[in-house]
Design an enzyme around this catalytic site. Structure first.
Site, PDB file in Angstrom:
ATOM      1  N   THR A   1     -15.411  -5.740  46.447  1.00 36.38           N
ATOM      2  CA  THR A   1     -14.659  -6.802  47.116  1.00 36.38           C
ATOM      3  C   THR A   1     -13.843  -6.262  48.288  1.00 36.38           C
ATOM      4  O   THR A   1     -13.892  -6.785  49.401  1.00 36.38           O
ATOM      5  CB  THR A   1     -13.681  -7.486  46.127  1.00 36.38           C
ATOM      6  OG1 THR A   1     -14.355  -7.752  44.907  1.00 36.38           O
ATOM      7  CG2 THR A   1     -13.123  -8.767  46.712  1.00 36.38           C
TER       8      THR A   1
ATOM      9  N   GLY B   1     -17.941  -0.582  41.535  1.00 36.09           N
ATOM     10  CA  GLY B   1     -16.972  -1.357  40.776  1.00 36.09           C
ATOM     11  C   GLY B   1     -16.700  -2.681  41.460  1.00 36.09           C
ATOM     12  O   GLY B   1     -16.849  -2.809  42.684  1.00 36.09           O
ATOM     13  N   CYS B   2     -16.292  -3.685  40.679  1.00 37.91           N
ATOM     14  CA  CYS B   2     -16.142  -5.027  41.231  1.00 37.91           C
ATOM     15  C   CYS B   2     -14.992  -5.106  42.238  1.00 37.91           C
ATOM     16  O   CYS B   2     -15.118  -5.723  43.296  1.00 37.91           O
ATOM     17  CB  CYS B   2     -15.972  -6.053  40.116  1.00 37.91           C
ATOM     18  SG  CYS B   2     -14.700  -5.654  38.916  1.00 37.91           S
ATOM     19  N   TYR B   3     -13.856  -4.491  41.910  1.00 40.73           N
ATOM     20  CA  TYR B   3     -12.756  -4.477  42.876  1.00 40.73           C
ATOM     21  C   TYR B   3     -13.159  -3.734  44.143  1.00 40.73           C
ATOM     22  O   TYR B   3     -12.783  -4.095  45.260  1.00 40.73           O
ATOM     23  CB  TYR B   3     -11.529  -3.767  42.285  1.00 40.73           C
ATOM     24  CG  TYR B   3     -10.656  -4.620  41.416  1.00 40.73           C
ATOM     25  CD1 TYR B   3     -10.052  -5.769  41.914  1.00 40.73           C
ATOM     26  CD2 TYR B   3     -10.398  -4.267  40.089  1.00 40.73           C
ATOM     27  CE1 TYR B   3      -9.215  -6.537  41.111  1.00 40.73           C
ATOM     28  CE2 TYR B   3      -9.559  -5.031  39.285  1.00 40.73           C
ATOM     29  CZ  TYR B   3      -8.974  -6.167  39.801  1.00 40.73           C
ATOM     30  OH  TYR B   3      -8.141  -6.923  39.010  1.00 40.73           O
ATOM     31  N   VAL B   4     -13.906  -2.660  43.946  1.00 42.55           N
ATOM     32  CA  VAL B   4     -14.273  -1.804  45.071  1.00 42.55           C
ATOM     33  C   VAL B   4     -15.186  -2.561  46.033  1.00 42.55           C
ATOM     34  O   VAL B   4     -14.983  -2.546  47.254  1.00 42.55           O
ATOM     35  CB  VAL B   4     -14.939  -0.526  44.549  1.00 42.55           C
ATOM     36  CG1 VAL B   4     -15.154   0.453  45.678  1.00 42.55           C
ATOM     37  CG2 VAL B   4     -14.085   0.097  43.436  1.00 42.55           C
TER      38      VAL B   4
END
EC number: 1.2.1.38
Lengths: 342, 342, 342, 342
Positions: free
Chosen positions: A154, A149-152
């Site tokens: 980052t 996931g993108c938040y993950v």
């Protein structure tokens, strides 16, 4: 060099379009099929005019794809519908899945965060979690990779080494994350209208965002014990970019030294000089992740700030990096675009 | 009703212009002098065309103001030059100072955060800190009020009652704050160009921002002991609005109940239903502060999110609210504009 | 002063919310009913959180309104459904209609531009076109006023006097217009997503926009002969504001002198000094229209630039200005908010 | 393939940074020197952090460049200082100049538009105007090429063929142009602050912009007689992109047919299907120019809309395209990046 023939499933969303943008200039992959069930029959130029200058196959439904002519698949379909689609693909295909459907190794965690049972528990067992900086060797041998996931990506690119090395207190992790709007996809929702997003800022899904399942999984693996981070996502009035500000109980200089060493050879992860912090605009359109480490004035607290472009290193670029590994290609192939600024 | 004749010192910046916007429609105040030393002689219409429709006095230097015709002063001058200017004003004038020059009660703290000695230590003793929700009675009797910093007002309006009531652990305060660009003022700096700010996000002055002096002062007073908060400011690609996401070790329901009760009668501070969180766009252009309280999934952690418009409740609106109190006017006079959305 | 009890029909869109914002502070009107058929039963605070601080009636369906308690109606419903709704209202009500349904005096023009027959041709005859600067006297006596389109108000406020005075060649009118996104309303369309609008610019409905029907009608009336203007609308990556750049074959100084004289006493229309041009940000949130006139370097060509806030002077502010006239109130009542900048 | 060693003079501005971005990935050019007189001694990473991942030479002053190691020069210096710098370069160097100093063939026109005498009139005679789509052959043989202005390239790429073919009335040309803020450069001016530009729109330099000198020159050459276009530039609240809406007295279908044929083989210029119009976001970051042609409802009027990225096809990409020609390379080398959207 052999050319790998790739299909992109779900090309009418932003991650699909970003896959096309990057793969169209990839020297060892060729786009042979692009699907979008509801837009089957249309030209990509009509769906994404910025790609009109390319010579692309027309959009089809997934059913129409001739798998005999395909070697590898990027799956950019919505969560929940993906498990069955991937289970139905010929087994010889390499698959990178950009949805969340195979990211959680524990089917119970999946059911908890996504609200329904995992339908492909056996298949899940062979899936490798797609954070190449940490699972490179396993990704090379994988048939199916679940893109992070993108938040993950980052937040965790800097945190995993810190917790692996035992440098921070696992009971004291606060991740305050901010994402551009493209992370919400292209579906027409009132909440994502220009008028509802621009010239303003807000938190959402506070203490409830699904990416926490992934964060728990990976931080706990890194720490060797259960870690439950506090995580708050916010929506930025900009298209691209995620910035995570993470507060740790740790010695900042030790964290900085360890991350600098850890990522010294990484092509896409860069640790800034101690005390300097990054901006999302400095990675826009590129596959790079920048990390800054600052000592808080409170002794024993460390502030880690990390940024990436959610559509590239947070999604489609990461997917290509994973596929490069799966295909035995140099990991950076087709991913050397520099950031676009301003 | 008598009309108070007011002078605005430093009207070529955004807080000065915002004072003009609000005071021009204030029923009990009249703008009789506006100053801008470097633009003396110009018309306000040339400096701020959006105010061209008003009939305003021309800009003058401070020296040219005829104090005999002035009853009250809003001082929107840069930090460091303000102490001497206010010390030189006739003593009968009511003064609200929007700079940081009189906010810190301890001259040593001032010297530490601002890098030079406080030049008016005696005057400092009679200054009242201008957070009307907490110091209303003292502001009514004050001659000089030091308007709070914009970050400080945003973060501390919810925190002061929490710490006064002993509801949170004073050793566990993380304030992750995000501000629109107007907080940086109107001076021509490369870092604030459209091209450098739009479509991107970054932290700045990490672990080093001057507003921490004020935060320490007020949180310590509230807690009855020294509190050193972690505070990280970020720059949002938008004009107006500050949002502070604050992480506390506290019981969320107790915090929400206390804040709801504390602010029940306040005209400008509103606590949202438990679990709901605010957006900066919902206070744009208004003097309102909205507060949301959420229970983190980690038991014992509370997330408090507060928003205000940095140029209104964070600066010029707050200043007028303070002056209303000093003049014995209803506190909301001239401040009832509703938010502008979208 | 008597208070006029007003109903707002269609309050879930931006013009409806803007009516609430302005009317909630109007000293002579009271909002007694607000409708939104699909959101009936909800509180306005849920639909528009920036209005949560107001004490408003709940949203109802139109059928539920008790007309006995209503004196005047603002109708902010979609085009095409409005004609029947207004035809069904009690005749004693004053009505300002913000839709396009009654703007075109000629039912054939209506059918041509809107693609279906006008259903209330008799009612149309008593409707007055709501450009108060030109039809003030007729609006005072009207029962139903058709508020002008936002593009039309922007472009035609300067052009009507020019053509009435015969100062420009009616065969040479090019209007290049640019609008903020709020003009497109709040419905969830892919084309209006933040990601599709921000950081970019395009023309739309080129040579085909429906507002041309109104432009033709009003320019032809002004010129005393048929005028067919060239008109190109564009979409700006901003919330509010329309700017029209109009190219005329005319003497610029004569145009400027005439407009300056024509609008000298107008409270909301301001002609800038010759050669100066306005910006949309200088009218944001206000009911003002600014006009600039420049002589082109080509002798005999004049460039006229006019701006207004599409949701205020282009819609809801204009509607209140019209209603003030219809109720015998001072025209500026409740409309004196100054522009919000930055 | 031989590698051409290039110097970039004036690399602290946006066009300089964009040259670095593109040339760093150019397979046949190598950046051996980058200069920025006021920042000499600094690293590019400090001036443009988005380029920190590159291994670049440090910034020097122009005087410090060792010309013996340089084959070609991109000159991105401010107007007015460039003429002397280029006159002082070794004659064997290929030079593309991005300033306006050599664009006007007539020294009197230069003096008129730039307010001072041309200092290198002899050198001017050998300079070729850098619009590769029209002057390709001459550029191949040139030693010095004057890159076109960004507005000029946008508006004139479609207009030159139209006027060469005599398809439009030369007395009837209205160019309404809109540019992103990066066109104004990186110097710290109040007018270009985020707060002064975002959420608003305005025209500037109306009837007075310097690019009109170039427009006159090139349109007149194309038409074979003097053409004086009306030209109005506006400032868009976005970083990149120019859109020109041009109004002509011409037959739209003939214009569309001619442009389609004219640009059929061009790699970077694309004519959309008749009636379709382009958006700036569809060329962002790329070297492409898109053109739309629409028939106005007024018979005999044609609306032409053209877009490009002002920093790429409007500046640095165009410069590389010109240099590719001068070096005998395929024209598209290093310029195949696809647009970045959203």
């Amino acid at each position: 060099m052999t050319t790998t023939r790739v299909a992109i499933l779900g090309a009418s969303g932003y991650t699909g379009a970003e896959l096309v943008r990057l793969l169209a200039r990839h020297p060892s992959m060729e786009i042979v099929a692009i699907t979008a069930d509801r837009k089957a029959g249309q030209e990509m130029a009509d769906v994404f005019p910025h790609l009109a200058i390319l010579d692309l196959p027309a959009l089809t439904s997934i059913d129409e794809v001739d798998w005999a002519g395909v070697d590898a698949v990027f799956c950019a379909l919505p969560h929940a519908t993906t498990q069955k689609v991937i289970a139905g693909l010929p087994e010889r295909l390499k698959v990178v899945d950009l949805s969340a459907d195979f990211r959680l190794e524990d089917p119970e965690a999946y059911a908890k965060w996504y609200g329904h049972e995992h339908s492909e528990i056996e298949l899940q067992k062979e899936v490798v979690y797609g954070l190449p900086e940490f699972y490179r060797d396993r990704i090379r041998d994988a048939r199916i990779v679940a893109n992070t996931g993108c938040y993950v990506a980052t937040a965790l690119i800097p945190l995993i080494p810190v917790f692996r090395a035992g440098l921070a207190d696992p009971d004291w992790v606060v991740i305050d994350a901010k994402s551009g709007v493209s992370g919400a996809g292209r579906s027409a929702k009132e909440a994502n209208l220009f008028t509802e997003v621009s010239e303003g800022f807000h938190a959402y899904s506070v203490a409830a965002h699904r990416h926490m399942g992934e964060i728990d999984q990976e931080l706990s693996k890194a720490a060797g014990r259960s870690v439950v981070a506090t995580f708050t996502p916010h929506l930025l009035p900009q298209n691209r970019g995620i910035l995570a500000t993470t507060y740790l109980k740790a010695d900042a200089e030790a964290v900085h030294a360890h991350l600098s060493k850890q990522f010294a050879g990484e092509p896409f992860v860069h640790v800034l000089p101690f005390g300097k912090t990054p901006a999302t605009r400095h990675v826009r359109g590129s596959n790079h992740c920048l990390i800054g480490v600052v000592a808080d004035r409170q002794q024993g607290r460390t502030i880690v700030i990390s940024v990436l472009d959610n559509l590239v290193k947070g999604a489609s670029g990461q997917a290509i990096q994973n596929m490069n590994l799966m295909l035995g290609l140099p990991e950076t192939t087709g991913l050397e675009q520099l950031p676009l600024f301003p």
